[in-house]
Design an enzyme around this catalytic site. Sequence first.
Site, PDB file in Angstrom:
ATOM      1  N   LYS A 101       0.802  -1.234   0.000  1.00 41.19           N
ATOM      2  CA  LYS A 101       0.000   0.000   0.000  1.00 41.19           C
ATOM      3  C   LYS A 101       0.831   1.279   0.000  1.00 41.19           C
ATOM      4  O   LYS A 101       0.418   2.295  -0.560  1.00 41.19           O
ATOM      5  CB  LYS A 101      -0.945  -0.004   1.204  1.00 41.19           C
ATOM      6  CG  LYS A 101      -2.008  -1.074   1.179  1.00 41.19           C
ATOM      7  CD  LYS A 101      -3.039  -0.852   0.085  1.00 41.19           C
ATOM      8  CE  LYS A 101      -4.182  -1.845   0.178  1.00 41.19           C
ATOM      9  NZ  LYS A 101      -5.201  -1.638  -0.884  1.00 41.19           N
ATOM     10  N   GLU A 123     -10.153   5.619   3.118  1.00 40.27           N
ATOM     11  CA  GLU A 123     -10.809   4.514   3.794  1.00 40.27           C
ATOM     12  C   GLU A 123      -9.792   3.395   3.981  1.00 40.27           C
ATOM     13  O   GLU A 123      -8.749   3.380   3.354  1.00 40.27           O
ATOM     14  CB  GLU A 123     -11.976   4.001   2.952  1.00 40.27           C
ATOM     15  CG  GLU A 123     -11.595   3.034   1.829  1.00 40.27           C
ATOM     16  CD  GLU A 123     -10.641   3.601   0.788  1.00 40.27           C
ATOM     17  OE1 GLU A 123      -9.822   2.830   0.262  1.00 40.27           O
ATOM     18  OE2 GLU A 123     -10.712   4.810   0.488  1.00 40.27           O
ATOM     19  N   SER A 388       1.505  -9.770  -0.919  1.00 35.93           N
ATOM     20  CA  SER A 388       1.178  -8.345  -0.834  1.00 35.93           C
ATOM     21  C   SER A 388       1.366  -7.729   0.542  1.00 35.93           C
ATOM     22  O   SER A 388       1.466  -6.509   0.661  1.00 35.93           O
ATOM     23  CB  SER A 388      -0.256  -8.113  -1.307  1.00 35.93           C
ATOM     24  OG  SER A 388      -1.161  -8.904  -0.555  1.00 35.93           O
TER      25      SER A 388
END
Length: 407
Positions: A101, A123, A388
């Site tokens: 991210k 969010e 990830s």
Amino acid sequence: MIKNGVDFSTYLKSYPDDAGYFGPYGGAYISEELQAAMQEITDAYFNIAKSAKFVNELRRIRREFQGRPTPVSHLERLSNSLGRVQLYVKREDLNHTGAHKLNHCMGEALLAKFMGKKKVIAETGAGQHGVALATAASYFGLECDIYMGKVDIMKQAPNVARMKILGANVVEVTHGLQTLKEAVDAAFQAYSREYKDAIYCIGSVVGPHPFPMMVRDFQEVVGIEAREQFLDMTGELPDAVVACVGGGSNAAGFFSGFLNDPVKIYGVEPLGRGPKLGDHAASLNYGSEGIMHGFNSVMLKDDQGDPAPVYSVASGLDYPSSGPEHAFWKKTGRVQYDVADDEEAIDAFFKLSRLEGIIPAIESAHALAFAMRLSQKMRTGSILVNLSGRGDKDMDYILENYGDRLD
């Protein structure tokens, strides 16, 4: 490579079009007032983010702050336990903050700084996007509001604590199912009130144009690195690449590095408890075309045609739609989308932890679970999985719900 009329040798320069469409999917279905805000972001992205100054600054940040490039690791013991196919993982769990991210959060926050904005709004579901954006906001001296469903706040307490320590304002969302969709709803509402001084940093390749394009572009570094690293390690490309898909940010960046190669590409959605509506979040496998959160894609619908309730053991995957580019890749046939259920994901979580010393995020464990299943169908070859994120955030939830498996 040409697939159903789409030339993937020039794909990244051709898609999306000027209106933000990947074939029939994408666009910007928003109010007239927000259209001006989206156009401001689009103009800034093309005018600033493509400049040498911006690109060089982002590269410096990735190298000196994020710790990029992240490595590719060969899962030798896990591979040998399964058969002859060799499994590898791209280690985004080693990216600063523990997941992919931060790749797009640093880019979005840098863009906000160049635009003169004072706040970032977002969010989060699993909390990784929230932690990453709180980190980026702290780095650049920006205010930060993170909207998170009450259910996810309870499941992801460590990441909530990290966000608060980093100085973010975590806003609990208590309407509806109190998960990721409701958090997106609340963040969009807040942004519509504050767009003059803030920028909405969406957490995946979803939302109105230009977000699906921007997030993919910022995440493309994962696919570029992985392709180069795998070639350097083995002298050839993998036979298949695999990534989990909720909204689809990690998969979009990872897959973009291999679109024009003779490599099979698999996206893995969460089947949850099973195929009954409300028991999973596998929109690309069970959904139909529909508009939500400002974009047209494939979504799970209830009897009224509204976004259906969804479920996944992984908080970062419980979203009733997927990025428009993923819907387009499925339509062209370039990417195949399959599923892994809760039990498969948890099994893969423990196997990777115990055989390789890597504790994955439950989201990433879905991709690994499918890769393990795929390896049983392949006689020989190699599979590269995008790991990830890491599983630190999931420890409390795992101990509470699967503690019996520790024996």
